[in-house]
Design a protein around this motif. Structure first.
Motif, PDB file in Angstrom:
ATOM      1  N   LEU A  88     -34.538  17.527   0.701  1.00 53.99           N
ATOM      2  CA  LEU A  88     -34.840  17.504  -0.735  1.00 53.99           C
ATOM      3  C   LEU A  88     -33.670  18.066  -1.546  1.00 53.99           C
ATOM      4  CD1 LEU A  88     -38.577  18.673  -0.919  1.00 53.99           C
ATOM      5  CD2 LEU A  88     -37.684  16.367  -1.336  1.00 53.99           C
ATOM      6  N   VAL A  89     -33.091  19.155  -1.052  1.00 59.85           N
ATOM      7  CA  VAL A  89     -31.926  19.725  -1.728  1.00 59.85           C
ATOM      8  C   VAL A  89     -30.781  18.724  -1.724  1.00 59.85           C
ATOM      9  CG1 VAL A  89     -30.247  21.612  -1.729  1.00 59.85           C
ATOM     10  CG2 VAL A  89     -32.628  22.065  -1.106  1.00 59.85           C
ATOM     11  N   MET A  90     -30.551  18.113  -0.558  1.00 62.24           N
ATOM     12  CA  MET A  90     -29.478  17.134  -0.452  1.00 62.24           C
ATOM     13  C   MET A  90     -29.747  15.943  -1.372  1.00 62.24           C
ATOM     14  SD  MET A  90     -27.853  15.245   2.905  1.00 62.24           S
ATOM     15  CE  MET A  90     -29.295  14.264   3.257  1.00 62.24           C
ATOM     16  N   LEU A  91     -31.002  15.509  -1.463  1.00 61.25           N
ATOM     17  CA  LEU A  91     -31.352  14.376  -2.317  1.00 61.25           C
ATOM     18  C   LEU A  91     -31.078  14.701  -3.780  1.00 61.25           C
ATOM     19  CD1 LEU A  91     -32.594  11.541  -2.416  1.00 61.25           C
ATOM     20  CD2 LEU A  91     -34.840  12.632  -2.594  1.00 61.25           C
ATOM     21  N   ASN A  92     -31.403  15.924  -4.195  1.00 57.05           N
ATOM     22  CA  ASN A  92     -31.131  16.342  -5.569  1.00 57.05           C
ATOM     23  C   ASN A  92     -29.654  16.234  -5.892  1.00 57.05           C
ATOM     24  OD1 ASN A  92     -31.140  17.610  -8.118  1.00 57.05           O
ATOM     25  ND2 ASN A  92     -31.146  19.650  -7.215  1.00 57.05           N
ATOM     26  N   PHE A  93     -28.827  16.821  -5.046  1.00 62.67           N
ATOM     27  CA  PHE A  93     -27.399  16.850  -5.357  1.00 62.67           C
ATOM     28  C   PHE A  93     -26.717  15.517  -5.050  1.00 62.67           C
ATOM     29  CE2 PHE A  93     -28.463  21.325  -5.255  1.00 62.67           C
ATOM     30  CZ  PHE A  93     -27.887  21.733  -6.444  1.00 62.67           C
ATOM     31  N   ALA A  94     -27.261  14.741  -4.110  1.00 64.66           N
ATOM     32  CA  ALA A  94     -26.730  13.400  -3.905  1.00 64.66           C
ATOM     33  C   ALA A  94     -26.997  12.532  -5.131  1.00 64.66           C
ATOM     34  CB  ALA A  94     -27.348  12.774  -2.655  1.00 64.66           C
ATOM     35  N   THR A  95     -28.183  12.690  -5.715  1.00 63.59           N
ATOM     36  CA  THR A  95     -28.494  11.976  -6.956  1.00 63.59           C
ATOM     37  C   THR A  95     -27.552  12.410  -8.068  1.00 63.59           C
ATOM     38  OG1 THR A  95     -30.822  11.814  -6.326  1.00 63.59           O
ATOM     39  CG2 THR A  95     -30.297  11.480  -8.644  1.00 63.59           C
ATOM     40  N   GLN A  96     -27.301  13.706  -8.162  1.00 64.61           N
ATOM     41  CA  GLN A  96     -26.368  14.190  -9.172  1.00 64.61           C
ATOM     42  C   GLN A  96     -24.971  13.625  -8.934  1.00 64.61           C
ATOM     43  OE1 GLN A  96     -26.495  18.333 -10.286  1.00 64.61           O
ATOM     44  NE2 GLN A  96     -28.636  18.569  -9.680  1.00 64.61           N
ATOM     45  N   LEU A  97     -24.601  13.515  -7.672  1.00 65.54           N
ATOM     46  CA  LEU A  97     -23.270  12.986  -7.351  1.00 65.54           C
ATOM     47  C   LEU A  97     -23.135  11.534  -7.820  1.00 65.54           C
ATOM     48  CD1 LEU A  97     -21.427  13.589  -4.009  1.00 65.54           C
ATOM     49  CD2 LEU A  97     -21.433  11.335  -5.033  1.00 65.54           C
ATOM     50  N   VAL A  98     -24.149  10.714  -7.515  1.00 68.14           N
ATOM     51  CA  VAL A  98     -24.109   9.314  -7.949  1.00 68.14           C
ATOM     52  C   VAL A  98     -24.111   9.231  -9.472  1.00 68.14           C
ATOM     53  CG1 VAL A  98     -25.369   7.134  -7.922  1.00 68.14           C
ATOM     54  CG2 VAL A  98     -25.196   8.492  -5.833  1.00 68.14           C
ATOM     55  N   THR A  99     -24.909  10.093 -10.104  1.00 71.78           N
ATOM     56  CA  THR A  99     -24.941  10.124 -11.564  1.00 71.78           C
ATOM     57  C   THR A  99     -23.576  10.502 -12.128  1.00 71.78           C
ATOM     58  OG1 THR A  99     -27.271  10.776 -11.494  1.00 71.78           O
ATOM     59  CG2 THR A  99     -26.112  11.119 -13.570  1.00 71.78           C
ATOM     60  N   ASP A 100     -22.926  11.482 -11.500  1.00 79.42           N
ATOM     61  CA  ASP A 100     -21.573  11.866 -11.917  1.00 79.42           C
ATOM     62  C   ASP A 100     -20.635  10.670 -11.857  1.00 79.42           C
ATOM     63  OD1 ASP A 100     -22.585  14.432 -12.043  1.00 79.42           O
ATOM     64  OD2 ASP A 100     -21.663  15.092 -10.165  1.00 79.42           O
ATOM     65  N   LEU A 101     -20.737   9.916 -10.757  1.00 81.24           N
ATOM     66  CA  LEU A 101     -19.838   8.770 -10.547  1.00 81.24           C
ATOM     67  C   LEU A 101     -20.009   7.728 -11.651  1.00 81.24           C
ATOM     68  CD1 LEU A 101     -17.804   7.296  -8.723  1.00 81.24           C
ATOM     69  CD2 LEU A 101     -19.754   6.357  -7.468  1.00 81.24           C
ATOM     70  N   ILE A 102     -21.263   7.467 -12.037  1.00 78.44           N
ATOM     71  CA  ILE A 102     -21.521   6.495 -13.099  1.00 78.44           C
ATOM     72  C   ILE A 102     -21.098   7.052 -14.451  1.00 78.44           C
ATOM     73  CG2 ILE A 102     -23.336   5.211 -14.296  1.00 78.44           C
ATOM     74  CD1 ILE A 102     -24.860   5.188 -11.605  1.00 78.44           C
ATOM     75  N   ALA A 103     -21.391   8.336 -14.680  1.00 79.21           N
ATOM     76  CA  ALA A 103     -21.125   8.930 -15.990  1.00 79.21           C
ATOM     77  C   ALA A 103     -19.641   8.974 -16.311  1.00 79.21           C
ATOM     78  CB  ALA A 103     -21.719  10.342 -16.052  1.00 79.21           C
ATOM     79  N   VAL A 104     -18.790   9.213 -15.305  1.00 80.17           N
ATOM     80  CA  VAL A 104     -17.355   9.310 -15.596  1.00 80.17           C
ATOM     81  C   VAL A 104     -16.791   7.999 -16.118  1.00 80.17           C
ATOM     82  CG1 VAL A 104     -16.997  11.125 -13.873  1.00 80.17           C
ATOM     83  CG2 VAL A 104     -16.651   8.737 -13.216  1.00 80.17           C
ATOM     84  N   LYS A 105     -17.482   6.891 -15.835  1.00 79.91           N
ATOM     85  CA  LYS A 105     -16.992   5.591 -16.274  1.00 79.91           C
ATOM     86  C   LYS A 105     -17.410   5.250 -17.699  1.00 79.91           C
ATOM     87  CE  LYS A 105     -17.003   3.631 -11.598  1.00 79.91           C
ATOM     88  NZ  LYS A 105     -15.546   3.424 -11.515  1.00 79.91           N
ATOM     89  N   VAL A 106     -18.439   5.951 -18.219  1.00 80.67           N
ATOM     90  CA  VAL A 106     -18.987   5.529 -19.514  1.00 80.67           C
ATOM     91  C   VAL A 106     -18.940   6.588 -20.610  1.00 80.67           C
ATOM     92  CG1 VAL A 106     -20.500   3.842 -18.404  1.00 80.67           C
ATOM     93  CG2 VAL A 106     -21.355   6.137 -18.843  1.00 80.67           C
ATOM     94  N   VAL A 107     -18.949   7.868 -20.249  1.00 81.04           N
ATOM     95  CA  VAL A 107     -19.129   8.903 -21.269  1.00 81.04           C
ATOM     96  C   VAL A 107     -17.980   8.940 -22.262  1.00 81.04           C
ATOM     97  CG1 VAL A 107     -19.275  11.395 -21.657  1.00 81.04           C
ATOM     98  CG2 VAL A 107     -20.671  10.328 -19.889  1.00 81.04           C
ATOM     99  N   ASP A 108     -16.740   8.802 -21.772  1.00 78.69           N
ATOM    100  CA  ASP A 108     -15.608   8.843 -22.703  1.00 78.69           C
ATOM    101  C   ASP A 108     -15.658   7.693 -23.707  1.00 78.69           C
ATOM    102  OD1 ASP A 108     -14.088  11.179 -22.130  1.00 78.69           O
ATOM    103  OD2 ASP A 108     -13.442  10.297 -20.250  1.00 78.69           O
ATOM    104  N   ARG A 109     -16.396   6.633 -23.375  1.00 76.43           N
ATOM    105  CA  ARG A 109     -16.513   5.503 -24.300  1.00 76.43           C
ATOM    106  C   ARG A 109     -17.706   5.656 -25.235  1.00 76.43           C
ATOM    107  NH1 ARG A 109     -16.050   0.952 -19.517  1.00 76.43           N
ATOM    108  NH2 ARG A 109     -14.030   1.620 -18.687  1.00 76.43           N
ATOM    109  N   THR A 110     -18.801   6.230 -24.757  1.00 76.64           N
ATOM    110  CA  THR A 110     -20.022   6.299 -25.563  1.00 76.64           C
ATOM    111  C   THR A 110     -20.105   7.555 -26.425  1.00 76.64           C
ATOM    112  OG1 THR A 110     -21.262   7.445 -23.820  1.00 76.64           O
ATOM    113  CG2 THR A 110     -21.277   5.046 -23.776  1.00 76.64           C
ATOM    114  N   GLY A 111     -19.323   8.589 -26.090  1.00 77.95           N
ATOM    115  CA  GLY A 111     -19.506   9.873 -26.751  1.00 77.95           C
ATOM    116  C   GLY A 111     -20.543  10.701 -26.008  1.00 77.95           C
ATOM    117  N   TYR A 112     -20.760  11.923 -26.484  1.00 72.38           N
ATOM    118  CA  TYR A 112     -21.586  12.885 -25.754  1.00 72.38           C
ATOM    119  C   TYR A 112     -23.076  12.828 -26.079  1.00 72.38           C
ATOM    120  CZ  TYR A 112     -17.221  15.238 -24.416  1.00 72.38           C
ATOM    121  OH  TYR A 112     -15.991  15.536 -23.892  1.00 72.38           O
ATOM    122  N   ARG A 113     -23.458  12.432 -27.303  1.00 72.34           N
ATOM    123  CA  ARG A 113     -24.832  12.689 -27.739  1.00 72.34           C
ATOM    124  C   ARG A 113     -25.887  11.921 -26.932  1.00 72.34           C
ATOM    125  NH1 ARG A 113     -26.067  15.446 -31.981  1.00 72.34           N
ATOM    126  NH2 ARG A 113     -24.084  14.968 -33.019  1.00 72.34           N
TER     127      ARG A 113
END
Length: 423
Positions: free
Chosen positions: A51-76
């Motif tokens: 469960l701990v690994m699943l939490n942080f693995a999900t965060q890792l995948v989310t990080d990977l997706i977010a780095v591609k879009v956040v600088d374009r969409t802004g923070y809000r």
């Protein structure tokens, strides 16, 4: 922009502090309920670690997706979504185990949902604060102060969850995730109103390709991997280790283990936030690695339960600078790295945070019976399995010492090498 009373970046900074409290909730609530999941749903060590690994693995995948879009969409918008997912995941943690045919599947679904929220917060909050106006010499101290609120959130989660659970009993544990969901709900309201800085424009941003080709950045990624593992392995397992490995009552085990761990981690970060401008950061990170190695060895090898608990607790102070310190060292070296840089760092931190606790749980289960099975007698034995798990965890702070020393030596060599003479 919103309410005229919320037009200064002071309010933004406070909203970011609240964001790290939310992240502390989604990372630390479930491990405090491990004993409930184990007794009510017969979930073994390795599956709890999963469960701990699943939490942080999900965060890792989310990080990977977010780095591609956040600088374009802004923070809000991403910050708002982070809080929506956090609220939804905590509500599901309360209701999904009973609503789905398999309680463990319900737990896993909830973990994935709030893991998305936690991953977005990890990618977004630090670069927002780093982008706020401040003198360069105070940036590392300010980052450390920001990350201290994760610790105070963890203290609040441990104290609140432990005391309320002792009051209402295990049968009503579902009330706890619902109560804690109020915090990200309030954070959602804040981030819809406060002003936010602009992201780094693409034409000025240091590209990920250039970063990844730099030895310094590669070392920073390794530091983040080990920092996440060193911090989370101890904090996620110390409650169960205190109760089942050391024979301490749950209330006192939680207070002397994960709660004191979080207090000392927060104090370490506040101390650097107050006086960090006078303390060289890299030597401080190396010293933290040395202390954390000693703490892991003490927790795993000491036969006196008091000494083991001291090792667990002081480890909080030892790991206090590892994560924010690596962020600050990297941001100082690459000031135009942007959200993508923080996102990749967070990915490696989350990878360590996922792998470290899972590895400790897998070793603990194997150390108990050798064949992967878990019985009630084994779970309530002498804790040798959990001790073995923590002993394996020693490799992570030790690696921080090695990498930090190598970085320091390379930095000295660069500064001592004379520049080529001009013709």
């Amino acid at each position: 922009m919103g309410d005229p009373g919320l037009t200064t970046f002071d309010h933004t900074r406070r909203a970011c502090y609240a964001g790290y409290v939310t992240q502390a909730i989604v990372n630390n609530l479930a491990p405090l309920l491990f004993i409930v999941f184990q007794t009510r749903y017969q979930v073994p060590y390795e599956m709890l670690g999963r469960l701990v690994m699943l939490n942080f693995a999900t965060q890792l995948v989310t990080d990977l997706i977010a780095v591609k879009v956040v600088d374009r969409t802004g923070y809000r918008v991403p910050l708002a979504l982070a809080h929506v997912f956090s609220v939804a995941g905590l509500v599901l943690l309360a209701v999904a185990p009973s609503a789905l045919p398999s309680p463990y599947t319900g737990l896993a679904v909830a973990v994935v949902i709030y893991g998305i929220g936690g991953g977005l917060l990890e990618v977004l909050v630090s670069p927002v604060v780093d982008a706020l106006p401040a003198p360069a010499e105070h940036r590392a101290a300010r980052m450390s102060l920001l990350h201290s609120f994760y610790c105070w959130g963890q203290v609040a989660v441990v104290l609140g969850t432990t005391l309320v659970l002792a009051w209402i009993g295990d049968a009503a544990w579902q009330a706890l995730p619902l109560l804690w969901a109020l915090v990200p709900l309030a954070g959602l309201v804040l981030f819809l109103r406060v002003p936010l800085p602009a992201t780094v424009p693409e034409e000025h941003r240091t590209g990920l390709g250039a970063l990844l080709r730099t030895p310094f950045f590669a070392a920073a990624l390794l530091l983040m991997l080990c920092a996440g593992a060193a911090e989370l392995t101890m904090s996620q397992w110390s409650s169960l280790f205190a109760e089942q490995g050391l024979g301490v009552a749950k209330v006192w085990g939680d207070l002397a283990g994960p709660c004191l761990f979080a207090v000392l981690m927060g104090l370490g970060r506040i101390a650097y936030g107050l006086w960090g401008s006078r303390i060289p950061l890299l030597p401080a990170v190396i010293a933290c690695g040395v202390l954390a190695t000693a703490c892991y060895l003490t927790a795993a090898l000491a036969r006196d339960p008091v000494l083991s608990l001291i090792g667990c607790a002081v480890c909080g102070l030892a790991v206090s600078l590892m994560w924010p310190g690596t962020f600050s060292l990297t941001a100082a070296r690459f000031p135009l790295g942007g959200t993508a840089m923080f996102g990749v760092l967070a990915m490696f931190g989350d990878a360590g945070a996922a792998a470290g606790p899972w590895l400790a749980g897998a070793v603990a289960q194997g150390g108990l019976l050798g064949d992967g099975a878990v019985t009630q007698e084994g779970l309530l034995g002498d804790g040798s399995g959990l001790r073995a798990g923590l002993l394996v965890g020693t490799v992570f702070p030790l690696a921080i010492v090695v990498v930090g020393i190598a970085q320091s030596l390379l930095a000295r060599r660069r500064t001592s090498t004379p520049a080529p003479a001009e013709n």
